[in-house]
Write a protein that holds these residues in place. Sequence first.
Motif: not given
Lengths: 313, 457
Positions: A161-175
């Motif tokens: 979870i601490p590894f995937m959540a920042p990656l998903m956060d980046d993906a959502l912000q780069n939308a």
Amino acid sequence: MLRRVNSQVRRGIRSWPVILSSAAALVPVAMLLAVIVLIVKGSLLALDYVGFQDMLFTGEFSATFTNPPYSYGLLGAIWATMILLAVSMLIAIPTSLALAVFTTEFPETFWGRRIREALGVLAGIPPVLYGLVAVLFLSRIFAIPDFSTLTGGVLLALLVIPFMAPLMDDALQNAPNELKEASLALGATRWYTLKNATLPAAFPGIVSAVALGSLKAMGDVIIIIFAVGYVPYLPSPLWDITGRGAPLTSAGAGLAGSFSRGGAPIIPQSQAWLESSVGYFSALILLAMAIAVLCLLSMLQWRSRRLQKTSAE
Amino acid sequence: MEIETVTEDFSGVNEVDRQATSNHLMQWMRDNGVPALVMLVSVSAVFVALLHPIRALTESLNPCCVPLLGSLAVCAGLLLAYGRRKEGSWDRGLGLLLIVSFLSTLLLWALPDLLEGSLPEYTGYGENKIETYQAIVPTLLLLLSAVPLAASASYHLMGATPRAHDISRYGIVVLPIIVAFFIYGLLIWQVLSKGISNWDWSVIVDDYRNFPAPGQPGLRNHILGTLLLMGLTSAISLPLGIGAGLYVGEYGGRLSGLVRFSISALRAISVFILGLAALSLVNSSVDSAFAGILKGAQHTGPGGTYLTASIFLSFLVIPVIARCTEQGCRSLPRELREASVSLGVSPGYTLTRLILPWSLPNVVTGLLIGCAEVAGCTAVIMFIAGTGIYGVGPADQVTTLDFVVFDAFFGKEGVHSGTMGPYQAIAAVLLLIITLGLSLVAVALKRRFGARFRSGS
């Protein structure tokens, strides 16, 4: 763009930084090749003696640390890898998505910042401690077994979870921001915008985050040795997650390492030597899966980048 | 003109007031009674679902799961009718929820029979399989039905405005976050409490020795070993990582795609694979001076030296540093770069005076994260590690703090785990302090230099 600005590189003159960094950049490539070569070399013995079909498609497993007769079917290990992946992803994906949504929608608030920092710190917890936790207290507080696939899945989810959540956060912000702004301007609620505009636009990024997270979950060996064990077998109702069938990582570690045999070193040309080669073969299966997933990811990213470029023109 | 004195009789006004209040209450109940009821039921269902897996409460909470789930289904139907009356259209999500909760009730009611039928008689390891499924399946089903229902009910309670829509849905998001952080806090607290309760200062400063006094426990060599491993790995991977990062981010050549792929591949392949690669190198039959250093040939017992371990750990750390350096390079503002070229500066000077100082925070952050990973990565060294009796140096047998924790459970009986077993909790606490400390500093750096971690400009 950068190379056009840097005139000396455009003229083809190789200056010393470029030469040095090119030399350094070849090192990761060489390392990857070296790892592949070493693993393939290690599994050659097993491929000779036990055979590809017997190892990959049989579920019977018994080694020097269980009891004779010896057979090395890894189908149980492959199934256990899939089940562990399913359990951990079932827990980790919604939680990581929730965390990513929270940190994207409220990035400047007190809690948004604290949660992002907390995730960065939690990402540094060593996997050994998750394994220790499994033995120490997980089954004393919660009604789940001490050692089972379920425990392993829960701990893997906590790891990922601490590894995937920042990656998903980046993906959502780069939308692309235009979609979000257009939807809000047309009067949609923030939640509706998130669900119907931002998430579909960020979908490739989320898929790659999930893929990287599942590679990390599939590859963790120490947690699994503590929480599940190192003997692979096919559980009798196949969906049984309270069993202790070991996945590829810990089965390979048990076969190749000396900790499963009470610390005795492996003597060349013995049965244990053959078994360690089977361990290398399970590592080879893992390596092949990882490289396949990475190639798929690269193709996906390349395609989405090409689509973006053509749509921007 | 006569001035009339009007004597007010306030008792009647109070009557009217009280009637107005009770009318007001009745009106509110008529308007919002259904969502309030549904909210009550679903919130209590969420509580029951979250408390159910706790071992002490499972037995007592189990009987109320099926009735609760049934009432959730009924509530979904009520809310559906309420929404139809109020807004004039059927809420499709609620309809789906009704079907889901109804089916879950049936499943949960039939669960004991289903489990008895399919699970075999269980022997060994002393745990009841059926008990486990009885603990987790109700939780999952209850959460699945109750959380969306609570969101819909709170939406109606708050007046069915768009803002209410947002607030009610973001509540769903907050729930997993709270549960996850609670579990992480529990984890850290358990490790710390077990270690601190067993704390013993002498264990940290003493060596682990097997002779002359048999069985003297000591973590000193392990602590120094962890530090040495971090130092050696940094020394190897810093130049290589920075170089690779510069190549990909700055001087992008024809091979930059391949380099980027191998960097992410090295991160993504399991550490277990790296450990096996290390093991195969150590067990190989190559005979030379350098190979002897790598194999730890001068020691008895399992091979593998600090040098070997750091070489293979740098497989892990180089991608981290390379990725951070690449981010730093890309975040360098174009104006600075153009200024340096327009002033006729050579690439070497640009590198040493512009790019490297700019990316320094990124490199340091990458180094800290890499060191935290080195300190915690047991998978690479568990195949080649030893007891640490001989001392701590690049050519000595490798042993670290996390190996102590691993070895206490899976090591040779007697010699190592027997003596050091009780002290693995202290090793775990020390390990936790080191890795969390490194991660904390890295996060602080990222916060301070936030702009340099976003590629752009």
